[in-house]
Design a protein around this motif. Sequence first.
Motif, short mmCIF file in Angstrom:
data_model
loop_
_atom_site.label_atom_id
_atom_site.label_comp_id
_atom_site.label_asym_id
_atom_site.label_seq_id
_atom_site.Cartn_x
_atom_site.Cartn_y
_atom_site.Cartn_z
N LEU A 33 41.77 50.86 38.35
CA LEU A 33 41.36 49.58 38.92
C LEU A 33 42.34 48.45 38.61
CD1 LEU A 33 37.53 49.70 38.12
CD2 LEU A 33 38.69 50.33 40.25
N MET A 34 43.54 48.77 38.14
CA MET A 34 44.53 47.74 37.90
C MET A 34 44.97 47.12 39.22
SD MET A 34 44.91 47.41 34.65
CE MET A 34 46.42 46.46 34.62
N ASP A 35 45.30 45.84 39.16
CA ASP A 35 45.72 45.05 40.33
C ASP A 35 44.63 45.02 41.40
OD1 ASP A 35 47.50 43.32 41.54
OD2 ASP A 35 48.57 44.89 42.60
N THR A 36 43.38 45.04 40.97
CA THR A 36 42.24 44.83 41.85
C THR A 36 41.34 43.75 41.24
OG1 THR A 36 40.83 46.50 40.77
CG2 THR A 36 42.30 47.26 42.53
N HIS A 37 40.39 43.30 42.03
CA HIS A 37 39.49 42.24 41.56
C HIS A 37 38.25 42.77 40.86
CE1 HIS A 37 41.34 39.43 44.82
NE2 HIS A 37 42.02 39.40 43.70
N TRP A 38 38.11 44.10 40.78
CA TRP A 38 36.90 44.65 40.16
C TRP A 38 36.76 44.26 38.69
CZ3 TRP A 38 32.83 46.16 42.61
CH2 TRP A 38 32.93 46.67 43.90
N PRO A 39 37.83 44.29 37.88
CA PRO A 39 37.64 43.85 36.48
C PRO A 39 37.24 42.38 36.37
CG PRO A 39 39.68 45.08 36.74
CD PRO A 39 39.18 44.82 38.12
N LEU A 40 37.71 41.55 37.29
CA LEU A 40 37.38 40.13 37.24
C LEU A 40 35.94 39.87 37.66
CD1 LEU A 40 40.64 38.67 38.84
CD2 LEU A 40 40.18 39.29 36.47
#
Length: 310
Positions: free
Chosen positions: A166-173
């Motif tokens: 999930l890097m460079d996606t908005h899911w962690p945010l």
Amino acid sequence: MTKSDGLVLAERRSVAATGRTERAPRPAPRRRAVRPVLVKAALYVLLAIMSTPFVYPTIWMVFAAFKPVNEIFAVPPTLFPQQWTLDGVSQIFTVVPFARQYLNSLYIAVIVTAVSIVVCALAGYAFARIRFPFRSGLFLLLISALMIPGEVTIIPIFRWVAELGLMDTHWPLIVVPIFGPQCVVGVFIFRQFFLSLPDELEEAGRLDGLGRLGIFCRIALPLAGPAIAAVGIMKFLSSFNMYFEPLIFLRSQEMFTVGLGLTQYRDSYGEPMYSTQIGATALTIIPVLVVFLFAQRQFVEGLSRSGIKG
């Protein structure tokens, strides 16, 4: 003696016999409307003077976007530009994809705020109104998460996000602010608010045949407007202005949020574009001001009621 004189003499005798005299009603004193107006005007002037240190930097930031660089760093600083220019403002949306970054922050903040309100309200209601084993201990453990800095947990979260791809996606945010330590304050505010509700409301709901979920959705949550406003403003503000988490998880400019995108304003020589950066920063405060102006009364009431009952 005339007839009218006889009537007057009879009236005087009746008054003397009863021993009471009727006095004419006194005119009501005139209300002094000038003093309240003067007091209110003096109060407004005092509040305006006291708010100057807080408002002046924002006003200076707006006008600094129309200044050349030499005026921005002038000593002593000036509020209004001596030489108006649009060079900095005209490059806000051309140097970096600021419009895309602005929309990224908006939709992330809206999703995080809406879902956090639901999650925090459910957890706060459970801790306040439902009796279950180890309730106090679990709540104390939850509150203790506030003492853990976010920098301590960012490494395991980074590894978890990288393993899931999930890097460079908005899911962690989105996921981390909803279920992470940032949500603890929201749970606390909702718990304190639901503790202040009278038990008779739940009893009336049970008499009407409502279950626990029905009482929450139809009675408790509609009354929690102040708590919703307080949690909503805090979550929207923190999510819209995120910088540390986007710096860790995002790589491409199209995925950046405004907090990270503001650091990308540099010219061809690598020097910061101060007027452009200040103008973009002024645009980022608009959503926060709009949300706070519409819910400021409920926000203050929600914070005040969060400490009524423990």
